[in-house]
Design a protein around this motif. Structure first.
Motif, PDB file in Angstrom:
ATOM      1  N   MET A 158       0.975  -1.505   0.299  1.00 50.12           N
ATOM      2  CA  MET A 158      -0.214   0.208   0.124  1.00 50.12           C
ATOM      3  C   MET A 158       0.970   1.193   0.490  1.00 50.12           C
ATOM      4  SD  MET A 158      -2.948  -0.948   2.733  1.00 50.12           S
ATOM      5  CE  MET A 158      -4.294   0.209   1.876  1.00 50.12           C
ATOM      6  N   MET A 159       0.766   2.386  -0.666  1.00 56.85           N
ATOM      7  CA  MET A 159       0.982   3.398  -0.633  1.00 56.85           C
ATOM      8  C   MET A 159       0.602   4.547   0.174  1.00 56.85           C
ATOM      9  SD  MET A 159       1.915   5.705  -4.523  1.00 56.85           S
ATOM     10  CE  MET A 159       3.010   4.272  -5.234  1.00 56.85           C
ATOM     11  N   ASN A 160       1.830   5.313   0.987  1.00 55.07           N
ATOM     12  CA  ASN A 160       0.928   7.014   1.360  1.00 55.07           C
ATOM     13  C   ASN A 160       0.565   7.701   0.322  1.00 55.07           C
ATOM     14  OD1 ASN A 160       2.069   9.587   1.906  1.00 55.07           O
ATOM     15  ND2 ASN A 160       2.289   8.471   4.091  1.00 55.07           N
ATOM     16  N   TYR A 161      -0.305   8.456   1.115  1.00 60.03           N
ATOM     17  CA  TYR A 161      -0.785   9.678  -0.251  1.00 60.03           C
ATOM     18  C   TYR A 161       0.066  10.426  -0.323  1.00 60.03           C
ATOM     19  CZ  TYR A 161      -3.651  14.360  -1.211  1.00 60.03           C
ATOM     20  OH  TYR A 161      -4.754  14.799  -1.879  1.00 60.03           O
ATOM     21  N   ARG A 162       1.196  11.037   0.497  1.00 64.60           N
ATOM     22  CA  ARG A 162       2.023  12.076  -0.797  1.00 64.60           C
ATOM     23  C   ARG A 162       2.561  11.756  -1.123  1.00 64.60           C
ATOM     24  NH1 ARG A 162       4.503  12.196   4.214  1.00 64.60           N
ATOM     25  NH2 ARG A 162       6.214  10.716   3.340  1.00 64.60           N
ATOM     26  N   GLY A 170      -1.450  11.909  -7.813  1.00 67.77           N
ATOM     27  CA  GLY A 170      -2.909  11.432  -8.160  1.00 67.77           C
ATOM     28  C   GLY A 170      -3.828  10.764  -8.915  1.00 67.77           C
ATOM     29  N   ASP A 171      -2.204  10.289  -9.504  1.00 66.59           N
ATOM     30  CA  ASP A 171      -2.793   9.486 -10.670  1.00 66.59           C
ATOM     31  C   ASP A 171      -3.422   8.278 -10.186  1.00 66.59           C
ATOM     32  OD1 ASP A 171      -3.743   7.896 -13.339  1.00 66.59           O
ATOM     33  OD2 ASP A 171      -1.874   7.788 -13.841  1.00 66.59           O
ATOM     34  N   SER A 172      -5.332   7.799 -10.209  1.00 68.86           N
ATOM     35  CA  SER A 172      -5.893   6.797  -9.733  1.00 68.86           C
ATOM     36  C   SER A 172      -5.663   5.546 -10.784  1.00 68.86           C
ATOM     37  CB  SER A 172      -7.176   6.116  -9.677  1.00 68.86           C
ATOM     38  OG  SER A 172      -7.260   6.920 -10.944  1.00 68.86           O
ATOM     39  N   MET A 192      -3.408   5.002   0.722  1.00 71.28           N
ATOM     40  CA  MET A 192      -4.627   5.700   2.440  1.00 71.28           C
ATOM     41  C   MET A 192      -4.462   7.444   1.986  1.00 71.28           C
ATOM     42  SD  MET A 192      -4.587   2.980   3.500  1.00 71.28           S
ATOM     43  CE  MET A 192      -5.185   3.366   5.347  1.00 71.28           C
ATOM     44  N   PRO A 193      -5.593   7.374   2.999  1.00 66.67           N
ATOM     45  CA  PRO A 193      -5.945   8.912   3.065  1.00 66.67           C
ATOM     46  C   PRO A 193      -5.025   9.593   3.552  1.00 66.67           C
ATOM     47  CG  PRO A 193      -7.345   7.761   4.390  1.00 66.67           C
ATOM     48  CD  PRO A 193      -6.237   6.622   3.977  1.00 66.67           C
ATOM     49  N   PRO A 194      -4.485  11.043   3.609  1.00 63.10           N
ATOM     50  CA  PRO A 194      -3.950  12.023   3.837  1.00 63.10           C
ATOM     51  C   PRO A 194      -3.869  12.415   5.358  1.00 63.10           C
ATOM     52  CG  PRO A 194      -5.217  13.616   2.051  1.00 63.10           C
ATOM     53  CD  PRO A 194      -5.730  11.467   2.595  1.00 63.10           C
ATOM     54  N   ARG A 195      -3.784  11.709   5.793  1.00 60.41           N
ATOM     55  CA  ARG A 195      -3.698  12.309   7.385  1.00 60.41           C
ATOM     56  C   ARG A 195      -3.211  10.798   7.927  1.00 60.41           C
ATOM     57  NH1 ARG A 195      -8.093  13.524  12.830  1.00 60.41           N
ATOM     58  NH2 ARG A 195      -5.799  13.679  13.963  1.00 60.41           N
ATOM     59  N   GLN A 197      -0.093   8.520   8.219  1.00 57.72           N
ATOM     60  CA  GLN A 197       1.386   8.562   8.375  1.00 57.72           C
ATOM     61  C   GLN A 197       2.043   7.405   9.704  1.00 57.72           C
ATOM     62  OE1 GLN A 197       3.312  10.499   5.792  1.00 57.72           O
ATOM     63  NE2 GLN A 197       0.920  11.604   5.336  1.00 57.72           N
ATOM     64  N   TYR A 198       1.130   6.072   8.679  1.00 59.86           N
ATOM     65  CA  TYR A 198       1.052   5.331   9.934  1.00 59.86           C
ATOM     66  C   TYR A 198       2.790   5.078  10.121  1.00 59.86           C
ATOM     67  CZ  TYR A 198       0.645   0.803  12.815  1.00 59.86           C
ATOM     68  OH  TYR A 198       0.945  -0.110  13.744  1.00 59.86           O
ATOM     69  N   PHE A 199       3.854   5.629  11.210  1.00 57.51           N
ATOM     70  CA  PHE A 199       5.048   5.039  11.416  1.00 57.51           C
ATOM     71  C   PHE A 199       5.505   6.039  10.200  1.00 57.51           C
ATOM     72  CE2 PHE A 199       3.870   1.602  14.105  1.00 57.51           C
ATOM     73  CZ  PHE A 199       5.142   1.701  15.229  1.00 57.51           C
ATOM     74  N   GLY A 200       5.098   6.682   9.878  1.00 56.65           N
ATOM     75  CA  GLY A 200       5.858   7.901   8.728  1.00 56.65           C
ATOM     76  C   GLY A 200       6.256   7.211   7.457  1.00 56.65           C
ATOM     77  N   GLY A 201       5.762   5.909   7.014  1.00 54.60           N
ATOM     78  CA  GLY A 201       5.672   4.725   5.783  1.00 54.60           C
ATOM     79  C   GLY A 201       5.246   5.978   4.571  1.00 54.60           C
TER      80      GLY A 201
END
Length: 823
Positions: A158-162, A170-172, A192-195, A197-201
Motif C-alpha cells: 500500500m502507498m502513502n498519500y503524499r 494523484g493518478d488513480s 491511504m488517506p492524507p492523514r 502516516q502510520y510510522f511515517g511510511g
C-alpha cells in the motif's frame, strides 16, 4: 411579555455598553489587546494539546490502543525497550489475557528504481491485521488483509498519500500496477488517506511471522537479518493500563529466563496509551505550557479587571443616578457584565487571529519527531468552542469584581461625592493593588521558567562533546537487496568509495561508520577474560574504517589507532574509549588485553566467539546524549563483520553542504543502485535532535514571559496613573502647603514600589514551589538557581519602576491652583 422585555433590556444594556466603551477608546483598546493576547495564547496551547496529545490519531477507538516498554530499574534515565524480537512478539500475543488484538510493525529500507534513479523509501513491514486493527479505510483500493500473508500469496503493498501525489500526481490508474521494490515485483492494492502516516511510511508491506523469524511475503526483504517489531495492542473493554501492565509483567518475567540477553537484571513492564508513548517526555512540556498559558490568561484578566474597576470607581455617580431613578442592583451588575462580555468577545475574536498566526509560528519551532506524524495542528471546531468557553470565563473574571464594587453599600452618598480628597484616591484601591501584586507574582513565575530554560539551553549548547562536530557531512547508505552480503564485498565497495571521496576537492578526511556521534549506536554485552563481575557489562561498539578518528576529531590517549593494514586484513583488534578502560580494567593497563562483544554471536553474518586485542585508548566523547555521561565504547575494523546499516562521515575544509553532490557522485560512480539518505551536516542533526527541544521550551516560555512582563508594566502604569488622577486634589493641597516636588515624587514612587516588591516576594516564593515541576525539562542548572531568580527580580523591579515614573512625573506638574478646583 416578560421574556421579550428581558431581551429588550439586554439589548439596551448592550447598546449603552458599546457607547460607553467607544467613548473610552484608550481603555477599550488596551483591554481588548490584553485579552486577545491571553485568549490567543491559551487557544494556541489548547489546540496543540488537543490535536497532538488528546486526539492525534485518525484510528478507530484510538484511546484504547496502547504500547508497552521493558524498563530497566537500574537505569532510570532510559525510556525503556520498545522493540521485540519475533519470538518474543509471538509469545506476548499468545500468552496475554488483556488484549483484544495485537499488531507488530518493523521498519526497513525499501529501494525503488524509477526513471533510472534509485530511491530509498521508508518501508513499514506490518502484520496483516494492522489495517483492520486501526480501522482507517483506504482512499482508493483495499486494505492489506490476512490472506495477503498466506504462503504463496501474490506480493502486494500500500502507498502513502503524499508519495502518490508527489510522484504520481494523484493518478488513480496506478492501482493494480506492479512495482519492483527491493527486487520483488509487488502489486499496489491501496492508497491511504492524507492523514494516515502510520510510522511515517512511504509504503506498507505485509509481514509473515514464524518462530524462525520474519519475512516479507513474496520476497526475501528481511531474510537473513534479525527483525525487530514494535507491538501495539488494543485492550479489552474494562481493562486498565495498570491491569495490562500486571499481566505483561508476569509474561516478561517468564520470557526473561528464555531470552536472558534481551532483559535487564531488574526490570518492570510499563504500559501507556499510544499518544503518550509517541509524545514521550515532550508531554511534560505540554503540561508546563498549559500551566504557563493559564498564568498568562490570569495576568490578562487581572489587568482588564483593574481597568474596569478603575472605570467603575469613576462612574459611581452615574450608577447612583441610575439607581435613584429606579435601576435595580441586578440591572447595574448586568450592565457591567455586558460591557465585560463585549470586551471579552472582541478579545476572543482578535485572539483567534493571534492564535492562527501563533500556531504557524509554533509549528516552525517544534522539534522534529516530537509529535505523532498523524497530528494536524490547526484551529479546529474544538479549539473554537474552547475559545468561546474561555471568553465566557474571562467575562466573569474581568467583570465580576467591578460589578460587585458598583452595587456594594448605599449608592446614594455617591450623588454628592465629588471625588475630592484623600479618601477618593484610596477608595477601593486595596483590591486593585492586590490585583497588581498577583500580576507581578505570576509574571515572576513565568520569567523564572523562561530564565531556567534559557540557562539550560545555554548549558546544553556549551557541552564539551569531546570531538569537533564542525564541517562534518554525514550520509547513510542503503544497498540494493542481495548486494554486499559479505564483509569482503563491503570492503571492496567502501575502499573504492572512500578513495573517490578522498579525491574530491575540499575533503579533508572520510570514513565508514555505523553510528552517528553523538547519537549512540548498537550496544553489546561484553566479556573480558580474567575479569569477574556480578552485574552485566555493556558497551557500545562501532565498526569503522581507519580514518574514523581523524574524520570525527577524537584524539588518541595511549597506544595506537586502527591502521589501514588492520582494516585491510580484518584483524581482530579494537580501540576503546577511556570510560571502557576505566570501568572494566580499573587501574590496569588495557593495552594488549582481549575483549569480546557478545552481540556478534547473535548475528548470522558476523564472526562468533571473536576476541579483539585492545591496541589503543581514545579520549572520551559524548556518544549517546549530550546530557548523559559517556558510555563505554569499542571500535573495530568494519571489514571484520557485515552490518545492515552503514554510512559515511566526511570532514570538509569548508562548508560541508557544498561537497554533498560530489560525495553522492563518488558513491554512484562505484554503484549507481546505492541510495544515499539523511545526507546532512552533522551540525544540522545536532540542531534538530539535541538542541531543538530545549530551544522550543526557551522560545515559547520566553514569549509568554515577555507578554506577561508587558501586561504587568501596563497594569502597574494604569493603577499608578489612575491613583495620581484621583489624588490630584490631595497633591495640590500638599504642594500649596509647601511640599517639595521631590517629596511628592518619592510618595508616588513609594506606593508603586510597595506593590512591586510585594509581588516580587510572593512570586519568588511561588517560583521555589513551582519550578520543580519543570525539572525534567532543564539540565545543567538548579530549579532554584539564585542567579536566575535574582536577575528576574531585577528585571521586574526595573520594569515596574519604569511604569511608575510617568505617573510620578505627571504628579510633579500639578498646578496647586488648578488642583484645588479639580473635581
Amino acid at each position: 411579555m416578560e421574556g421579550w422585555i428581558g431581551f429588550e433590556r439586554l439589548g439596551q444594556d448592550l447598546r449603552y455598553g458599546l457607547r460607553q466603551l467607544r467613548r473610552a477608546r484608550g481603555i477599550t483598546a488596551v483591554a481588548v489587546f490584553t485579552l486577545a493576547l491571553g485568549i490567543g495564547a491559551t487557544t494556541v496551547i489548547f489546540s496543540l494539546i488537543d490535536t497532538a496529545l488528546l486526539h492525534p490519531f485518525p484510528y478507530k477507538n484510538a484511546d484504547g490502543i496502547g504500547a508497552f516498554r521493558i524498563h530497566d530499574l537500574d537505569d532510570s534515565a532510559s525510556s525503556g525497550r520498545l522493540w521485540l524480537t519475533v519470538p518474543e512478539f509471538l509469545d506476548y500475543r499468545e500468552q496475554n489475557h488483556v488484549f483484544a488484538d495485537m499488531t507488530g510493525t518493523g521498519g526497513d529500507d525499501v529501494l525503488y528504481t524509477r526513471s533510472g534513479e534509485t530511491q530509498r523509501l521508508i518501508g513499514i513491514f506490518v502484520t496483516t491485521n494492522v489495517f483492520q486493527f486501526l480501522g482507517v479505510h483506504p482512499l482508493a483500493g483495499r486494505w492489506i488483509t490476512p490472506e495477503d500473508g498466506a504462503p504463496g500469496a501474490p506480493p502486494v503493498f500500500m502507498m502513502n498519500y503524499r508519495m502518490w501525489q508527489e510522484q504520481f500526481r494523484g493518478d488513480s490508474n496506478i492501482l493494480g500496477t506492479t512495482f519492483t521494490l527491493n527486487g520483488v515485483s509487488r502489486t499496489l492494492v491501496g492508497i491511504m488517506p492524507p492523514r494516515f502516516q502510520y510510522f511515517g511510511g512511504d509504503v506498507w508491506l505485509p509481514l509473515s511471522l514464524s518462530r524462525s523469524g520474519a519475512r516479507g511475503t513474496g520476497g526475501t526483504e528481511t531474510a537473513g537479518r534479525p527483525m525487530y517489531l514494535i507491538a501495539e495492542e488494543r485492550r479489552k473493554p474494562g481493562v486498565s493500563l495498570e491491569a495490562a501492565a500486571a499481566d505483561l509483567n508476569v509474561i516478561a518475567q517468564r520470557l526473561a529466563k528464555i531470552y536472558p540477553a534481551n532483559y535487564p537484571k531488574r526490570f518492570t513492564v510499563k504500559t501507556d496509551t499510544l499518544a503518550n508513548d509517541v509524545v514521550g517526555n515532550f508531554k511534560q512540556m505540554f503540561l508546563i505550557l498549559l500551566v504557563a498559558v493559564g498564568m498568562l490568561l490570569l495576568i490578562a484578566c487581572s489587568n482588564v479587571a483593574n481597568l474596569l474597576l478603575a472605570r467603575a470607581t469613576s462612574r459611581e455617580k452615574e450608577f447612583a443616578i441610575r439607581a435613584s431613578i429606579g435601576a435595580s442592583r441586578g440591572r447595574l451588575i448586568r450592565q457591567i457584565l455586558v460591557e465585560s462580555f463585549v470586551l471579552a468577545a472582541a478579545g476572543g475574536g482578535v485572539g483567534c487571529l493571534f492564535a492562527y498566526g501563533g500556531l504557524k509560528a509554533l509549528m516552525a519551532v517544534i522539534p522534529p519527531d516530537s509529535l505523532p506524524s498523524e497530528s494536524v495542528i490547526e484551529l479546529n471546531s474544538a479549539a473554537l468552542v474552547f475559545t468561546l468557553a474561555v471568553t465566557l470565563i474571562t467575562t466573569l473574571l474581568c467583570g465580576l469584581a467591578p460589578a460587585l464594587h458598583t452595587v456594594r453599600g448605599d449608592l446614594h452618598p455617591h450623588l454628592k461625592d465629588t471625588g475630592l480628597g484623600v479618601n477618593s484616591g484610596f477608595r477601593h484601591g486595596g483590591f486593585r493593588a492586590a490585583l497588581v501584586v498577583v500580576e507581578v507574582a505570576l509574571a515572576i513565575v513565568l520569567l523564572a521558567g523562561a530564565g531556567l530554560m534559557m540557562r539550560s539551553f545555554f548549558a546544553v549548547e556549551q557541552v564539551n562533546m569531546g570531538f569537533n562536530p564542525q564541517k562534518i557531512l554525514s550520509a547513510r547508505l542503503v544497498f540494493p537487496e542481495g548486494h554486499y552480503k559479505t564483509a569482503v564485498q563491503n570492503k571492496i565497495f567502501f575502499q573504492q568509495v572512500l578513495q573517490r571521496i578522498g579525491a574530491v576537492p575540499g575533503v579533508v578526511a572520510a570514513a565508514e561508520a555505523v553510528t552517528l556521534p553523538p547519537f549512540g549506536g548498537p550496544m553489546s554485552e561484553v566479556t573480558v577474560p580474567g575479569k569477574t563481575h556480578s552485574e552485566r557489562w555493556n558497551a557500545m561498539f562501532e565498526s569503522c574504517s581507519d580514518d574514523w578518528f581523524r574524520t570525527v576529531g577524537v584524539p588518541l590517549v595511549r597506544g595506537r589507532l586502527l591502521s589501514a593494514f588492520d582494516v585491510d586484513s580484518a584483524r581482530h583488534v579494537a580501540v576503546i574509549n577511556a570510560t571502557l578502560a576505566r570501568r572494566f580494567f580499573g587501574q590496569e593497563d588495557p593495552l594488549g588485553r582481549k575483549i569480546k562483544f557478545n552481540a556478534l554471536d547473535q548475528r548470522p553474518d558476523t564472526p562468533h566467539d571473536a576476541y579483539f586485542e585492545i591496541i589503543g585508548v581514545v579520549r572520551d566523547f559524548k556518544n549517546e546524549d549530550l546530557r548523559r555521561p559517556t558510555l563505554p565504547e569499542g571500535f573495530v575494523p568494519y571489514t571484520v563483520a557485515n552490518f545492515g546499516g552503514r554510512g559515511i562521515l566526511v570532514r570538509a575544509a569548508g562548508d560541508p553542504a557544498s561537497i554533498g553532490k560530489s560525495v553522492s557522485r563518488a558513491v554512484w560512480a562505484v554503484d549507481p543502485d546505492v541510495a544515499l539518505t539523511q545526507e546532512r551536516p552533522l551540525n544540522a542533526f545536532l540542531q534538530d535532535y539535541a538542541y531543538a527541544q530545549p530551544k522550543f521550551g526557551l522560545i515559547v516560555l520566553s514569549v509568554f514571559a515577555a507578554i506577561g512582563l508587558i501586561m504587568v508594566s501596563v497594569g502597574v502604569f494604569s493603577v499608578m496613573a489612575y491613583s495620581v488622577s484621583l489624588q490630584t486634589h490631595e497633591i495640590g493641597i500638599r504642594m500649596a502647603l509647601g511640599a517639595q516636588p521631590s517629596g511628592v515624587l518619592r510618595m508616588v514612587l513609594a506606593r508603586g514600589l510597595r506593590l512591586i516588591v510585594a509581588g516580587i516576594i510572593l512570586g519568588e516564593l511561588a517560583s521555589f514551589a513551582l519550578t520543580r515541576f519543570i525539572a525534567s525539562q532543564i539540565w545543567g542548572v538548579s530549579t532554584r538557581d539564585p542567579l536566575t531568580l535574582g536577575a528576574i527580580a531585577a528585571v521586574i523591579g526595573a520594569a515596574g519602576l519604569a511604569a511608575c515614573v510617568l505617573p510620578a512625573r505627571r504628579a510633579l506638574h500639578v498646578d496647586p491652583l488648578v488642583a484645588l478646583r479639580h473635581e
